[in-house]
Structures are given as structure tokens and as C-alpha cells.
Design a protein around this motif. Structure first.
Motif, PDB file in Angstrom:
ATOM      1  N   VAL A 173       0.848  -1.207   0.000  1.00 24.62           N
ATOM      2  CA  VAL A 173       0.000   0.000   0.000  1.00 24.62           C
ATOM      3  C   VAL A 173       0.878   1.249   0.000  1.00 24.62           C
ATOM      4  O   VAL A 173       0.675   2.173  -0.789  1.00 24.62           O
ATOM      5  CB  VAL A 173      -0.965   0.006   1.212  1.00 24.62           C
ATOM      6  CG1 VAL A 173      -1.605   1.374   1.406  1.00 24.62           C
ATOM      7  CG2 VAL A 173      -2.034  -1.053   1.040  1.00 24.62           C
ATOM      8  N   GLY A 174       1.861   1.279   0.873  1.00 30.91           N
ATOM      9  CA  GLY A 174       2.761   2.427   0.931  1.00 30.91           C
ATOM     10  C   GLY A 174       3.545   2.609  -0.354  1.00 30.91           C
ATOM     11  O   GLY A 174       3.721   3.728  -0.837  1.00 30.91           O
ATOM     12  N   GLY A 175       3.987   1.503  -0.939  1.00 31.06           N
ATOM     13  CA  GLY A 175       4.735   1.580  -2.195  1.00 31.06           C
ATOM     14  C   GLY A 175       3.898   2.122  -3.336  1.00 31.06           C
ATOM     15  O   GLY A 175       4.376   2.927  -4.145  1.00 31.06           O
ATOM     16  N   ILE A 176       2.639   1.699  -3.401  1.00 36.50           N
ATOM     17  CA  ILE A 176       1.756   2.213  -4.450  1.00 36.50           C
ATOM     18  C   ILE A 176       1.548   3.713  -4.275  1.00 36.50           C
ATOM     19  O   ILE A 176       1.605   4.474  -5.248  1.00 36.50           O
ATOM     20  CB  ILE A 176       0.406   1.462  -4.437  1.00 36.50           C
ATOM     21  CG1 ILE A 176       0.592   0.016  -4.898  1.00 36.50           C
ATOM     22  CG2 ILE A 176      -0.623   2.181  -5.318  1.00 36.50           C
ATOM     23  CD1 ILE A 176      -0.631  -0.867  -4.680  1.00 36.50           C
ATOM     24  N   HIS A 177       1.343   4.154  -3.045  1.00 39.28           N
ATOM     25  CA  HIS A 177       1.142   5.587  -2.816  1.00 39.28           C
ATOM     26  C   HIS A 177       2.402   6.387  -3.148  1.00 39.28           C
ATOM     27  O   HIS A 177       2.318   7.470  -3.731  1.00 39.28           O
ATOM     28  CB  HIS A 177       0.681   5.843  -1.383  1.00 39.28           C
ATOM     29  CG  HIS A 177      -0.776   5.570  -1.196  1.00 39.28           C
ATOM     30  ND1 HIS A 177      -1.257   4.317  -0.924  1.00 39.28           N
ATOM     31  CD2 HIS A 177      -1.850   6.391  -1.276  1.00 39.28           C
ATOM     32  CE1 HIS A 177      -2.568   4.383  -0.835  1.00 39.28           C
ATOM     33  NE2 HIS A 177      -2.962   5.624  -1.054  1.00 39.28           N
ATOM     34  N   LEU A 178       3.547   5.851  -2.800  1.00 37.37           N
ATOM     35  CA  LEU A 178       4.795   6.543  -3.126  1.00 37.37           C
ATOM     36  C   LEU A 178       5.003   6.605  -4.638  1.00 37.37           C
ATOM     37  O   LEU A 178       5.399   7.642  -5.184  1.00 37.37           O
ATOM     38  CB  LEU A 178       5.974   5.847  -2.448  1.00 37.37           C
ATOM     39  CG  LEU A 178       7.295   6.595  -2.474  1.00 37.37           C
ATOM     40  CD1 LEU A 178       7.166   7.964  -1.824  1.00 37.37           C
ATOM     41  CD2 LEU A 178       8.360   5.784  -1.772  1.00 37.37           C
ATOM     42  N   GLN A 179       4.698   5.513  -5.329  1.00 42.21           N
ATOM     43  CA  GLN A 179       4.832   5.493  -6.790  1.00 42.21           C
ATOM     44  C   GLN A 179       3.890   6.505  -7.427  1.00 42.21           C
ATOM     45  O   GLN A 179       4.261   7.200  -8.369  1.00 42.21           O
ATOM     46  CB  GLN A 179       4.551   4.081  -7.321  1.00 42.21           C
ATOM     47  CG  GLN A 179       4.741   3.918  -8.817  1.00 42.21           C
ATOM     48  CD  GLN A 179       3.544   4.355  -9.653  1.00 42.21           C
ATOM     49  OE1 GLN A 179       2.400   4.280  -9.215  1.00 42.21           O
ATOM     50  NE2 GLN A 179       3.817   4.836 -10.851  1.00 42.21           N
ATOM     51  N   GLN A 180       2.679   6.609  -6.909  1.00 37.25           N
ATOM     52  CA  GLN A 180       1.723   7.566  -7.468  1.00 37.25           C
ATOM     53  C   GLN A 180       2.150   9.007  -7.186  1.00 37.25           C
ATOM     54  O   GLN A 180       1.928   9.891  -7.999  1.00 37.25           O
ATOM     55  CB  GLN A 180       0.312   7.304  -6.921  1.00 37.25           C
ATOM     56  CG  GLN A 180      -0.329   6.076  -7.514  1.00 37.25           C
ATOM     57  CD  GLN A 180      -0.495   6.213  -9.021  1.00 37.25           C
ATOM     58  OE1 GLN A 180      -1.306   6.983  -9.501  1.00 37.25           O
ATOM     59  NE2 GLN A 180       0.299   5.463  -9.766  1.00 37.25           N
ATOM     60  N   PHE A 181       2.781   9.236  -6.039  1.00 36.94           N
ATOM     61  CA  PHE A 181       3.321  10.568  -5.773  1.00 36.94           C
ATOM     62  C   PHE A 181       4.437  10.881  -6.759  1.00 36.94           C
ATOM     63  O   PHE A 181       4.498  11.986  -7.300  1.00 36.94           O
ATOM     64  CB  PHE A 181       3.848  10.681  -4.343  1.00 36.94           C
ATOM     65  CG  PHE A 181       4.606  11.957  -4.110  1.00 36.94           C
ATOM     66  CD1 PHE A 181       3.927  13.158  -3.965  1.00 36.94           C
ATOM     67  CD2 PHE A 181       5.984  11.963  -4.065  1.00 36.94           C
ATOM     68  CE1 PHE A 181       4.626  14.345  -3.779  1.00 36.94           C
ATOM     69  CE2 PHE A 181       6.694  13.140  -3.878  1.00 36.94           C
ATOM     70  CZ  PHE A 181       6.008  14.340  -3.733  1.00 36.94           C
ATOM     71  N   GLU A 182       5.315   9.930  -6.988  1.00 39.47           N
ATOM     72  CA  GLU A 182       6.429  10.149  -7.915  1.00 39.47           C
ATOM     73  C   GLU A 182       5.944  10.296  -9.350  1.00 39.47           C
ATOM     74  O   GLU A 182       6.635  10.860 -10.182  1.00 39.47           O
ATOM     75  CB  GLU A 182       7.440   8.993  -7.822  1.00 39.47           C
ATOM     76  CG  GLU A 182       8.274   9.021  -6.566  1.00 39.47           C
ATOM     77  CD  GLU A 182       9.165  10.241  -6.502  1.00 39.47           C
ATOM     78  OE1 GLU A 182       9.691  10.686  -7.538  1.00 39.47           O
ATOM     79  OE2 GLU A 182       9.342  10.765  -5.378  1.00 39.47           O
ATOM     80  N   GLY A 183       4.788   9.772  -9.648  1.00 35.36           N
ATOM     81  CA  GLY A 183       4.225   9.859 -10.991  1.00 35.36           C
ATOM     82  C   GLY A 183       3.301  11.058 -11.129  1.00 35.36           C
ATOM     83  O   GLY A 183       3.724  12.209 -11.035  1.00 35.36           O
ATOM     84  N   PRO A 184       2.008  10.798 -11.279  1.00 36.80           N
ATOM     85  CA  PRO A 184       1.080  11.865 -11.640  1.00 36.80           C
ATOM     86  C   PRO A 184       0.684  12.806 -10.504  1.00 36.80           C
ATOM     87  O   PRO A 184       0.145  13.887 -10.770  1.00 36.80           O
ATOM     88  CB  PRO A 184      -0.157  11.103 -12.137  1.00 36.80           C
ATOM     89  CG  PRO A 184      -0.099   9.786 -11.446  1.00 36.80           C
ATOM     90  CD  PRO A 184       1.367   9.473 -11.307  1.00 36.80           C
ATOM     91  N   LEU A 185       0.948  12.464  -9.247  1.00 33.01           N
ATOM     92  CA  LEU A 185       0.404  13.274  -8.160  1.00 33.01           C
ATOM     93  C   LEU A 185       1.396  14.226  -7.509  1.00 33.01           C
ATOM     94  O   LEU A 185       1.022  15.003  -6.631  1.00 33.01           O
ATOM     95  CB  LEU A 185      -0.226  12.363  -7.099  1.00 33.01           C
ATOM     96  CG  LEU A 185      -1.419  11.556  -7.615  1.00 33.01           C
ATOM     97  CD1 LEU A 185      -1.911  10.601  -6.558  1.00 33.01           C
ATOM     98  CD2 LEU A 185      -2.525  12.476  -8.089  1.00 33.01           C
ATOM     99  N   ARG A 186       2.644  14.206  -7.923  1.00 34.30           N
ATOM    100  CA  ARG A 186       3.628  15.105  -7.328  1.00 34.30           C
ATOM    101  C   ARG A 186       3.206  16.567  -7.433  1.00 34.30           C
ATOM    102  O   ARG A 186       3.314  17.308  -6.443  1.00 34.30           O
ATOM    103  CB  ARG A 186       5.000  14.910  -7.956  1.00 34.30           C
ATOM    104  CG  ARG A 186       6.068  15.826  -7.350  1.00 34.30           C
ATOM    105  CD  ARG A 186       7.399  15.670  -8.054  1.00 34.30           C
ATOM    106  NE  ARG A 186       8.090  14.466  -7.667  1.00 34.30           N
ATOM    107  CZ  ARG A 186       8.981  14.399  -6.671  1.00 34.30           C
ATOM    108  NH1 ARG A 186       9.253  15.473  -5.981  1.00 34.30           N
ATOM    109  NH2 ARG A 186       9.574  13.275  -6.399  1.00 34.30           N
ATOM    110  N   PRO A 187       2.714  17.026  -8.579  1.00 41.35           N
ATOM    111  CA  PRO A 187       2.381  18.454  -8.676  1.00 41.35           C
ATOM    112  C   PRO A 187       1.048  18.840  -8.027  1.00 41.35           C
ATOM    113  O   PRO A 187       0.722  20.021  -7.963  1.00 41.35           O
ATOM    114  CB  PRO A 187       2.311  18.695 -10.187  1.00 41.35           C
ATOM    115  CG  PRO A 187       2.016  17.376 -10.792  1.00 41.35           C
ATOM    116  CD  PRO A 187       2.619  16.352  -9.875  1.00 41.35           C
ATOM    117  N   VAL A 188       0.289  17.874  -7.525  1.00 42.96           N
ATOM    118  CA  VAL A 188      -1.035  18.183  -6.974  1.00 42.96           C
ATOM    119  C   VAL A 188      -0.882  18.655  -5.525  1.00 42.96           C
ATOM    120  O   VAL A 188      -0.450  17.880  -4.665  1.00 42.96           O
ATOM    121  CB  VAL A 188      -1.962  16.952  -7.040  1.00 42.96           C
ATOM    122  CG1 VAL A 188      -3.334  17.285  -6.473  1.00 42.96           C
ATOM    123  CG2 VAL A 188      -2.063  16.437  -8.464  1.00 42.96           C
TER     124      VAL A 188
END
Length: 143
Positions: free
Chosen positions: A23-38
Motif C-alpha cells: 500500500v505504501g509503495g503504491i502511494h509513493l509510486q503515485q506521488f512520484e508519478g502523476p500526483l507530485r504536482p497536486v
């Protein structure tokens, strides 16, 4: 010197540890991908990843009531993530909405549901979560 064998409770606990890390890895991957600028949502994904890793670390190292309490914290965090996802699918949360069910979103939701199930199982298990068998050798907690 004898080494204690793994109990069913230990196996469920370690399954919960692994799922929290996923779960934590998926959230970190999503932050590094499309959600960093949000704004707001991006940092919340990092907090989720850090929280999942911290809970996994604690859950790996404790037994008994502390393991149950840690599992409850993991359930609360995971259900919070699922609730936030549900909200962003139908409306806006912190100026963000999830317009489509991207594969990563679907994977996250599935893993989070499985995580809640595994951690709930740990909380509800009747086995002695400390691995000691007590005088009767039954491995059951006293009622």
C-alpha cells in the motif's frame, strides 16, 4: 537453543506487514508519478506511504495487544485512503478529483481492501498472538 516456530497468527501478521508495504509503495509510486504536482493530495500520498511503512515496521516487531492496536491503526489508515478515493471519484477533495479508474488506482483499491481484510483477521484471531502456548498448550487466549 530452540527457535520458536511461526504460528498462524504470525503468518497473518507478516501478511499484514507485506500488504502495508505494498500500500505504501503504491502511494509513493503515485506521488512520484502523476500526483507530485497536486497540492495537498501529493503530500498526503507521501504521508500515507510513510505511515504504512512505519506501521509495517511496528507490526513486524510486536505481538500481543500492541500488534492488535497497530493492526487497528493500519485498518484506520487504509480505510481513510479508500474513503478519500471514493470521495475523489464522485466529487472534489482538496481541489482534486480522480476522473478515471487508472490501473494504479484499481490496484491500490484492491490491495487496500485485502489489507483491511488481513489486518481485521489479525485483530479478530483467537490464537494467542504472543506465540506462547500457556499451561494447557492449546495456544488459545483465556476467555
Amino acid at each position: 537453543m530452540t527457535h520458536p516456530s511461526l504460528t498462524h497468527t504470525d503468518l497473518v501478521r507478516y501478511t499484514g506487514v507485506a500488504l502495508l508495504l505494498v500500500v505504501g509503495g503504491i502511494h509513493l509510486q503515485q506521488f512520484e508519478g502523476p500526483l507530485r504536482p497536486v497540492p495537498t493530495i501529493g503530500p498526503l500520498f507521501v504521508l500515507n506511504a510513510v505511515g504504512a511503512a512505519a506501521l509495517a515496521l511496528v507490526l513486524a516487531g510486536v505481538r500481543g495487544d500492541l500488534a492488535r492496536l497497530t493492526a487497528l491503526a493500519g485498518i484506520a489508515m487504509t480505510l481513510g485512503g479508500l474513503a478519500a478515493l471514493a470521495i475523489t471519484r464522485v466529487t472534489v477533495l482538496f481541489n482534486y478529483s480522480e476522473p478515471t479508474l487508472r490501473p494504479a488506482v484499481t490496484l491500490a483499491a484492491v490491495v487496500e481492501v485485502i489489507t483491511v481484510a488481513a489486518l481485521s483477521t489479525l485483530v479478530l484471531m483467537d490464537d494467542d498472538i504472543q506465540g506462547a502456548t500457556g499451561a494447557s498448550g492449546s495456544g488459545r487466549r483465556p476467555k
